[in-house]
Enzyme design. Structure first.
Site, PDB file in Angstrom:
ATOM      1  N   CYS A 125       0.673  -1.157  -0.134  1.00 30.12           N
ATOM      2  CA  CYS A 125      -0.037   0.108  -0.085  1.00 30.12           C
ATOM      3  C   CYS A 125       0.761   1.127   0.031  1.00 30.12           C
ATOM      4  O   CYS A 125       0.423   2.443  -0.569  1.00 30.12           O
ATOM      5  CB  CYS A 125      -0.981  -0.167   1.161  1.00 30.12           C
ATOM      6  SG  CYS A 125      -0.293  -0.149   2.817  1.00 30.12           S
TER       7      CYS A 125
ATOM      8  N   HIS B  29      -2.641   0.743   6.972  1.00 34.44           N
ATOM      9  CA  HIS B  29      -2.675   0.937   5.597  1.00 34.44           C
ATOM     10  C   HIS B  29      -2.483   2.043   5.284  1.00 34.44           C
ATOM     11  O   HIS B  29      -3.070   3.243   6.158  1.00 34.44           O
ATOM     12  CB  HIS B  29      -4.262   0.551   5.352  1.00 34.44           C
ATOM     13  CG  HIS B  29      -4.526   0.526   3.847  1.00 34.44           C
ATOM     14  ND1 HIS B  29      -4.015  -0.253   2.914  1.00 34.44           N
ATOM     15  CD2 HIS B  29      -5.450   1.346   3.039  1.00 34.44           C
ATOM     16  CE1 HIS B  29      -4.399   0.266   1.454  1.00 34.44           C
ATOM     17  NE2 HIS B  29      -5.026   1.096   1.716  1.00 34.44           N
TER      18      HIS B  29
END
Length: 182
Positions: free
Chosen positions: A18, A130
């Site tokens: 990510c 994330h």
């Protein structure tokens, strides 16, 4: 203002890369960063680490700044990657909420916003962090989260602030990516 013809680059999530996707979405260009370039940055950070004497045999797989199996990178890699491109990161003081973030700053001042949020996957069994990018493109703010099927457009700066306040209230970190003044 953005039009229907505005092209938005949006890289989708693969494994735990990510940060890679978030950075490429921030720069609006494929391969601004690659897995190899982020690994190189992470390795350089390890070489510069004064505490490397405390490594264990597991340190071969679980490195201090990234996981070699999944690709999960930490904040140090983000900062070093952005500094290498002439940017700097300002960690937003969560006590102030989003109201103090100047979302109307010119694009030559505020490049975008990178978020680090807590996520739960697989029915809540897997807890992780994330990286997410928010970017103003042609005067319109977009959520370029690599977990989304497509970018999501915010209707105005107030909606962005509400989104950021929600992120802050749920333990997320807000990082302002600034263009260095020449």
């Amino acid at each position: 203002m953005a039009t229907e013809n505005t092209q938005i680059y949006h890289e989708r999530q693969r494994l735990q890369f990510c940060l890679l996707h978030s950075l490429n979405n921030l720069f609006q260009q494929k391969d601004t960063f690659t897995r190899a370039s982020l690994n190189e940055i992470a390795e350089k950070l390890v070489l510069d680490d004064p505490s490397k004497e405390t490594w264990t045999p597991l340190s071969v797989l679980i490195k201090p700044h990234h996981n070699t199996m999944t690709g999960n990178y930490d904040i140090n890699v983000l900062i070093a990657a952005l500094e290498g491109k002439g940017k700097h990161v300002v960690w937003h003081d969560r006590r102030n909420g989003a109201s103090l973030i100047n979302l109307d700053a010119s694009d030559d001042t505020l490049m975008g916003i990178v978020l680090n949020v807590s996520v739960r996957k697989f029915g809540g069994i897997w807890k992780s962090r994330h990286w997410v990018t928010l970017k103003k493109i042609d005067g319109v703010w977009h959520n370029l989260d690599s977990d989304l099927l497509a970018p999501e457009t915010f209707k105005d700066a107030e909606e962005v602030r509400e989104f950021l306040d929600h992120i802050i209230d749920h333990g997320g970190e807000v990082l302002l990516v600034m263009n260095d003044k020449q």
